[in-house]
Design a protein around this motif. Structure first.
Motif: not given
Length: 125
Positions: A79, A20, A81, A16, A18
């Motif tokens: 964001y 921004s 994810q 994973s 994330r």
């Protein structure tokens, strides 16, 4: 609007990240915010976008169920994810801002007024 994307990196398949995207300048909460990506040798493709208040979201079929877009208007940040990453997700990811209000979804690059510089995501197999 000035946009600054960050959070990219190298991750193994199944992992994973994330991303921004910080905005400055005009009123962030007035804009639909989108994410696009461009893989090496390929055309830019739409990934996801969400409405100005964040209540409505839209995803491409290739990321649906794995990626989640969100925004914090108090922080002027959007964001992305990304879970269950695959090698085919490898690309430079761009955030963008659109003032379009009459069309949904907003998935064409030409509908976006401002673009960030991109952040590279590399997914190893």
């Amino acid at each position: 609007v000035q946009l600054q994307a960050s959070g990219g990196g190298l991750v193994q398949a199944g992992g994973s990240l994330r991303l921004s995207c910080a905005a400055s300048g005009r009123t962030f909460s007035n804009y639909v915010m989108g994410w696009f990506r461009q893989a090496p040798g390929k055309e830019r493709e739409f990934v996801s976008h969400l409405s100005s208040r964040g209540g409505t979201k839209y995803y491409s079929d290739s990321v649906k169920g794995r990626f989640t877009v969100s925004r914090d208007n108090a922080k002027n940040t959007v964001y992305l994810q990304m879970n269950s990453l695959k090698p085919e997700d490898t690309a430079v990811y761009y955030c963008a801002a659109s003032s379009v209000v009459s069309t949904w979804p907003v998935e064409r690059g030409s509908q976006y007024d401002y673009w960030g510089q991109g952040t590279l995501v590399t997914v190893s197999s």
